[in-house]
Every structure is written in structure tokens, then in C-alpha cells.
Motif scaffolding. Sequence first.
Motif, PDB file in Angstrom:
ATOM      1  N   TYR A  84     -64.075 -81.360 -44.832  1.00 40.59           N
ATOM      2  CA  TYR A  84     -64.241 -82.722 -45.633  1.00 40.59           C
ATOM      3  C   TYR A  84     -64.927 -83.709 -44.870  1.00 40.59           C
ATOM      4  O   TYR A  84     -64.352 -84.840 -45.355  1.00 40.59           O
ATOM      5  CB  TYR A  84     -63.034 -82.782 -46.429  1.00 40.59           C
ATOM      6  N   SER A  85     -65.499 -83.281 -43.800  1.00 34.62           N
ATOM      7  CA  SER A  85     -66.201 -84.633 -42.976  1.00 34.62           C
ATOM      8  C   SER A  85     -67.077 -85.402 -43.880  1.00 34.62           C
ATOM      9  O   SER A  85     -67.629 -84.870 -44.632  1.00 34.62           O
ATOM     10  CB  SER A  85     -66.671 -84.363 -41.457  1.00 34.62           C
ATOM     11  N   ASN A 107     -57.540 -84.410 -44.136  1.00 36.97           N
ATOM     12  CA  ASN A 107     -57.958 -82.995 -43.562  1.00 36.97           C
ATOM     13  C   ASN A 107     -59.389 -82.658 -43.542  1.00 36.97           C
ATOM     14  O   ASN A 107     -59.794 -82.229 -44.398  1.00 36.97           O
ATOM     15  CB  ASN A 107     -57.147 -82.075 -44.495  1.00 36.97           C
ATOM     16  N   VAL A 108     -60.029 -83.126 -42.540  1.00 36.94           N
ATOM     17  CA  VAL A 108     -61.556 -82.784 -42.529  1.00 36.94           C
ATOM     18  C   VAL A 108     -61.871 -81.394 -42.412  1.00 36.94           C
ATOM     19  O   VAL A 108     -62.955 -80.961 -42.507  1.00 36.94           O
ATOM     20  CB  VAL A 108     -62.254 -83.960 -41.327  1.00 36.94           C
ATOM     21  N   THR A 126     -61.426 -93.359 -47.016  1.00 39.47           N
ATOM     22  CA  THR A 126     -61.510 -92.623 -45.882  1.00 39.47           C
ATOM     23  C   THR A 126     -62.857 -92.994 -45.144  1.00 39.47           C
ATOM     24  O   THR A 126     -63.420 -91.890 -44.860  1.00 39.47           O
ATOM     25  CB  THR A 126     -61.503 -91.279 -46.434  1.00 39.47           C
ATOM     26  N   LEU A 127     -63.556 -94.236 -44.919  1.00 40.94           N
ATOM     27  CA  LEU A 127     -64.582 -93.721 -45.136  1.00 40.94           C
ATOM     28  C   LEU A 127     -66.086 -94.377 -44.941  1.00 40.94           C
ATOM     29  O   LEU A 127     -66.922 -94.074 -45.652  1.00 40.94           O
ATOM     30  CB  LEU A 127     -64.802 -93.218 -46.710  1.00 40.94           C
ATOM     31  N   ALA A 132     -57.350 -85.144 -48.579  1.00 42.54           N
ATOM     32  CA  ALA A 132     -56.069 -85.959 -48.975  1.00 42.54           C
ATOM     33  C   ALA A 132     -55.670 -86.603 -47.514  1.00 42.54           C
ATOM     34  O   ALA A 132     -55.856 -86.021 -46.668  1.00 42.54           O
ATOM     35  CB  ALA A 132     -54.943 -85.171 -49.592  1.00 42.54           C
ATOM     36  N   ILE A 133     -54.867 -87.620 -47.691  1.00 44.75           N
ATOM     37  CA  ILE A 133     -54.345 -88.015 -46.611  1.00 44.75           C
ATOM     38  C   ILE A 133     -52.742 -87.799 -46.430  1.00 44.75           C
ATOM     39  O   ILE A 133     -52.181 -87.590 -47.882  1.00 44.75           O
ATOM     40  CB  ILE A 133     -54.253 -89.564 -46.856  1.00 44.75           C
TER      41      ILE A 133
END
Length: 419
Positions: A223-224, A210-211, A11-12, A398-399
Motif C-alpha cells: 500500500y505504498s 501497513n504499506v 497518510t500521504l 490502515a493506521i
Amino acid sequence: MFLCGWLVMVTLIPVILSVNPGVEVKITDKGIEYGRQLGIAAIQEKLKKIRIPDFSGKQRVSPIGKVQYSLTNIQIVNIGLPIAPIQLVPGSGVKLSINNAFINLRGNWRVKFLRWVKNSGSFEVGMNDLSISESLAVKSDSTGRPEVSTISCAASVGRVRIKFHGGASWLYNLFSKYIEKALKSALQKQICPLVTNAIDDMNPRLKTLNVLANVDKYAEIEYSMVSSPAISSSSIALKLKGQFYNIGQHQEPPFSAPAFSLPPENSNMLYMALSAFTANSAAFVYHKAGVLSIYITDDMIPKRSPIRLTTTTFGTFIPQISKQFPGLMMKLLMKTDKSPVVTFEPDRVTVQVTGTVTAYAIQPNDTLTPLFILNLVGNAISIQRLGIQLGKGYPLPAIRNMELENTKLQILKVRDELF
């Protein structure tokens, strides 16, 4: 879902900030291998969309002279991508290498020579030793969500063999090398754009991370990403904010997240570390919302305990209670007057609470009569090896459509963090 299994996931790579994470995620080589399988399947589907347009030309063939030809209805009938390792480039990104792949095509041919002789038939093409090398950059968008892009791409076809069937196919065999070269060039031009397109298709899925996720009517968790992932030759460690906020009110708590790191374990596909900072930010939010209170009733006390929540039991310590309210059940209300402090140690969670305990007698009509109030000052509740019911719990990063399986929970002390 190209490489989606381990991008939870990659994610990232975010903009580098000076903020420590509350949550860390490590994707091991096992998780990367799972993502590789998903990615190869996605690329294979993209390559099936290769379209080689009809083409025609003229070629002088001895001893016949000038031959007009055309190749039409060229279609892919088979694709194989047998070897495709993923290489993590420490501190940089990801490199995908596909080797010894092959593509088989078929189509129709038509020729005209000596002005009046015409003929037609079919042909088959085998393209072997196909190789694709793709380097990826992973970064954060403006919302802290992941975004992937292509740094470079190279594709080559080692061998092309064409076989003609029917009619005057022997004519084509006289200048097949020329046609093989043309087909090879047409194919190679399309491979990298299609692979890049497969990578671009990841971004809409990664945007489902789900940031900012609602926990309940009081809180949400962010969750950024707070810094670039730590990429080694065998794993990727991702750093997420992991902080609770009151709904619509992102007030920072009077404490910050300490630095911590994941333990050096690699037996599972994915490791997720939740810092004590995450738990304390939740305590701060719920205390601020005024909902950190709990009723304790007798059915919550082990049946083997000699101490019961009754006026008879408490009358032993405070005789007036049993005299004024004989034979009644009791209920305790614990309420904080400031935010609790949570710490994690090996196999133990400790919560320091400052607040009050109000005792009530439960009347026959279920009304509550206050009995006494106790002040709690710096009391610590220690939980060891107990099953903890979290109610609804809270959403993990999660995605969409990704689920965790065979999860295990450990409480370790690594600079006061929960793993």
C-alpha cells in the motif's frame, strides 16, 4: 493523535511516480472534521506543558523608588481552544487556524523596596485572544509511508491581564504593564515549538501504516503511495499501490494499473476504491503460487437445484459413470492453467477462467476415483448481487488502532474498477 482521523488515513504525499494506483482513498470534509477534533485535543495537551521560568528584576516606581521583584511557581490552570478550523489548500497542503483561545496562569510574587521592606503574595494571569496559525506539508518518506512537517507557524496573544493578591500587591499594580509584556513574550516563544512538536508526534503513528501487509502464507499486499494526493477545498484523495505480490518475490505482472478516479460522493467520512488491477494482481500471484484451485461439492449447490453432484445425475449424460460407480457422491476440482481475469461492472463481478475441471467419484472409504476431465477455455463466471465469502479476506490500508465502521460495498464500472 493529531489529525490522525483523516490522515488514514493523510497518510500521504509521496514522491511523484508515473504509476497508477490500485487503491484510492478519499477523506471528505466529515472525515477532516473528525480529525480536527482529535488534533485540537492533542494540541491542547501539548500547550499544557508550557513552562514559564521564574523571573525577577528591578523597576523604579514613583514615589517609592527602586523595587526588586520576583515571580515564581508560574503554572497553567486552564486552556481553551474554542475555534480551530482546518483549511485544505488545493494542490498544496493543510492549514490549521486557532482563534479566540485563552490561557489562565497563576503563581507567587515577592518584592523588596526601601532596602528593608519585604512582602509576598499570589497572582493570576488571563491571556485572551490567543491565535495560532500552522501550515503543514505532507509527503512520503523513503518507504512510501506518510510524513508531516511544519511549513510555518505564527502565534500571538492579544490581551494579558494580571491580578495580584495579598501583601503590597498595589506595588505590582503600578508596573503591571511591564510584567504583562514579559509574560506575553515568554508564552509566545513556546507556543509554536509545542504545536510543531504535536505535529511531529503524528509521524510515529503514521509509520504504522501497513504499506506491506501479509495476506497469508502465499501473498502480501503493498500500500505504498504512488503519487501526491489530490487536495481540493473539501477533500483529499490518496493514491496507493494496492498490488499483491508473492511473499518475498516482488515480480511485476504482465499488465499495469489503468487510471481511474473516485465518484463525486461526500456523504461519508471515507471512501476507498479498489481497482480491478488489485484483484487481477491477486489472481496473478495465487496462480503463480499454484493454489488457484477449488473443490466443488454437492453441499455448495442450492438444495432446490434438480442437478446434484452424484453419479446418478451425471449418468444421465455419461451412462458409463452410473454403471461403473452407481449411487456415489461426486466432487469437482477446478484448477486454472493461467491467471484468471477479473472485471467489474455495475453490481457484477466477472471472472474469466481458463483451466480444467476434474470430476471424481467419492468412494465409501472417502478415496477419490477420477471420472473425466473438462477443459475450460475463456469461461466467465458472473456474480450478481450475491453474498461473497472471502474467507480471511485481506488487510485494508490502515493506521494502528484505527477501525472502519458502518462500511458499505458497491461495485461500479468506472474504467473497470471496483468501489
